[in-house]
Design an enzyme around this catalytic site. Structure first.
Site, short mmCIF file in Angstrom:
data_model
loop_
_atom_site.label_atom_id
_atom_site.label_comp_id
_atom_site.label_asym_id
_atom_site.label_seq_id
_atom_site.Cartn_x
_atom_site.Cartn_y
_atom_site.Cartn_z
N SER A 8 0.83 -1.20 0.00
CA SER A 8 0.00 0.00 0.00
C SER A 8 0.86 1.25 0.00
O SER A 8 1.62 1.50 0.94
CB SER A 8 -0.91 0.01 1.23
OG SER A 8 -1.52 1.27 1.33
N HIS A 33 -1.15 -1.20 -4.35
CA HIS A 33 -2.41 -0.88 -3.68
C HIS A 33 -2.48 0.62 -3.46
O HIS A 33 -1.58 1.22 -2.86
CB HIS A 33 -2.51 -1.63 -2.36
CG HIS A 33 -3.85 -1.51 -1.70
ND1 HIS A 33 -4.95 -2.26 -2.06
CD2 HIS A 33 -4.28 -0.70 -0.69
CE1 HIS A 33 -5.98 -1.95 -1.31
NE2 HIS A 33 -5.61 -0.99 -0.47
N ASP A 35 -4.88 3.73 -2.03
CA ASP A 35 -6.02 4.03 -1.16
C ASP A 35 -6.56 5.42 -1.44
O ASP A 35 -5.91 6.42 -1.16
CB ASP A 35 -5.58 3.92 0.31
CG ASP A 35 -5.32 2.49 0.70
OD1 ASP A 35 -6.25 1.67 0.60
OD2 ASP A 35 -4.17 2.17 1.10
N MET A 37 -9.38 8.12 -0.50
CA MET A 37 -10.29 8.44 0.61
C MET A 37 -10.87 9.84 0.41
O MET A 37 -10.16 10.74 -0.02
CB MET A 37 -9.53 8.39 1.93
CG MET A 37 -8.79 7.08 2.18
SD MET A 37 -8.07 7.03 3.82
CE MET A 37 -7.05 5.54 3.67
N HIS A 66 -8.33 1.06 -4.29
CA HIS A 66 -9.30 0.83 -3.22
C HIS A 66 -10.02 2.14 -2.94
O HIS A 66 -9.45 3.06 -2.36
CB HIS A 66 -8.52 0.32 -1.99
CG HIS A 66 -9.36 0.08 -0.78
ND1 HIS A 66 -8.80 -0.14 0.46
CD2 HIS A 66 -10.70 0.00 -0.60
CE1 HIS A 66 -9.76 -0.34 1.35
NE2 HIS A 66 -10.92 -0.25 0.73
N MET A 68 -12.36 4.31 -0.97
CA MET A 68 -13.09 4.50 0.29
C MET A 68 -13.83 5.82 0.16
O MET A 68 -13.51 6.81 0.82
CB MET A 68 -12.09 4.49 1.46
CG MET A 68 -11.63 3.09 1.80
SD MET A 68 -10.05 3.07 2.67
CE MET A 68 -8.95 3.15 1.27
N MET A 137 -11.74 -5.88 5.03
CA MET A 137 -11.01 -4.89 5.83
C MET A 137 -10.76 -5.47 7.22
O MET A 137 -11.71 -5.82 7.92
CB MET A 137 -11.82 -3.59 5.96
CG MET A 137 -11.80 -2.69 4.74
SD MET A 137 -10.16 -2.31 4.06
CE MET A 137 -9.34 -1.55 5.48
N ASP A 175 -6.89 -6.48 3.98
CA ASP A 175 -6.28 -5.15 4.06
C ASP A 175 -6.35 -4.60 5.49
O ASP A 175 -7.44 -4.41 6.01
CB ASP A 175 -7.03 -4.22 3.08
CG ASP A 175 -6.41 -2.85 2.96
OD1 ASP A 175 -5.32 -2.62 3.51
OD2 ASP A 175 -7.02 -2.01 2.27
C1 DX5 Z 1 -6.58 1.53 5.38
C2 DX5 Z 1 -6.13 1.23 3.98
C3 DX5 Z 1 -5.02 0.26 3.90
C4 DX5 Z 1 -3.76 0.69 4.61
C5 DX5 Z 1 -3.15 -0.54 5.20
O1 DX5 Z 1 -7.74 2.25 5.36
O2 DX5 Z 1 -7.20 0.69 3.21
O3 DX5 Z 1 -4.73 -0.13 2.58
O4 DX5 Z 1 -2.83 1.32 3.78
O5 DX5 Z 1 -2.06 -0.19 5.95
P1 DX5 Z 1 -1.37 -1.17 6.99
O6 DX5 Z 1 -0.86 -2.35 6.22
O7 DX5 Z 1 -0.29 -0.32 7.55
O8 DX5 Z 1 -2.42 -1.55 8.02
ZN ZN Z 2 -6.64 -0.25 1.22
#
Ligand code: DX5
Ligand code: ZN
Length: 218
Positions: A8, A33, A35, A37, A66, A68, A137, A175
């Site tokens: 990620s 990956h 993220d 948001m 991903h 969110m 998750m 994740d």
């Molecule tokens: C959290 C994200 C993850 C995050 C995971 O909301 O969706 O992808 O980057 O990070 P780690 O592996 O540090 O928990």
């Molecule tokens: Zn993620």
């Protein structure tokens, strides 16, 4: 068993993203990956299509995006155009999930659906045959570096049963709080794709850490 490792970028240095992308290109990792948001579905705000597009220019592996965000339908084409290969939305953020997944496939991407720690796996019963990937998750989404939630193991096993019943090609991705320590158990519960942020980027040598992860799948 072999598995997909998707580091990620959330835990990378955002001021040196290209360096992180090259590191992953040169490593044994399988996907990137990313993220996204929106500050509504989750408390944090991260990156959007322009940054995904910039990453795509350098990335030599698929982009596992991903989302969110609320009502992700608004951005399916936008993320396709930015270079996403896998697009995952949240079950909790979609009113018409079946339609959303169909639109993602129609746009030419693999369609993923994610559930938060409080959402039961049974919510996916009627959708796994229309999805390419389920993302469990294992922390509350929003931030990297959080502690793994133990009930996630059970949820992976339940998802593996749905896979058996409805969609043998389903990718089961996990994740949040993934580490070298919990990886063997995650794989034995049925996960075949793992996201790792903090565990990779906080390592003194992230490329070597990726190698250590991948060795657990041999
Ligand atoms: C959290 C994200 C993850 C995050 C995971 O909301 O969706 O992808 O980057 O990070 P780690 O592996 O540090 O928990
Ligand atoms: Zn993620």
């Amino acid at each position: 068993m072999d598995f997909i490792l998707s580091p990620s970028l959330l835990s990378a240095d955002f001021a040196n993203l290209q360096q992180a992308v090259e590191m992953i290109n040169d490593s044994q990792a399988d996907w990137f990956h990313i993220d996204v948001m929106d500050g509504m579905f989750v408390p944090n705000i991260t990156i959007g299509q322009p940054v995904v597009k910039a990453i795509k220019k350098h990335a030599k592996k698929p982009l596992d995006v991903h989302l969110m965000i609320m009502d992700p339908d608004r951005y399916i084409q936008g993320f396709k155009d930015a270079g996403a290969d896998i697009l995952t939305v949240h079950e909790e953020a979609c009113r018409h999930l079946n339609r959303t997944l169909a639109a993602i496939r129609q746009a030419g991407m693999k369609a993923g659906v994610s559930i938060n720690p409080h959402t039961p796996v049974c919510m996916l019963e009627d959708i796994v045959e229309y999805a390419d990937l389920v993302l469990i998750m294992s922390v509350n989404p929003g931030f990297g570096g959080q502690k793994f939630i133990e009930s996630s193991y059970r949820k992976i096993e339940e998802t593996a049963r749905l896979k058996e019943k409805y969609n043998r090609n389903l990718i089961i991705e996990v994740d949040g709080g993934v580490s070298l320590e919990n990886t063997p158990k995650l794989l034995s519960c049925g996960a075949n794709a793992l996201v790792a942020g903090n565990a990779v980027f906080s390592a003194p040598d992230p490329k070597k850490r990726i190698e250590e992860f991948k060795r657990l799948g041999l």
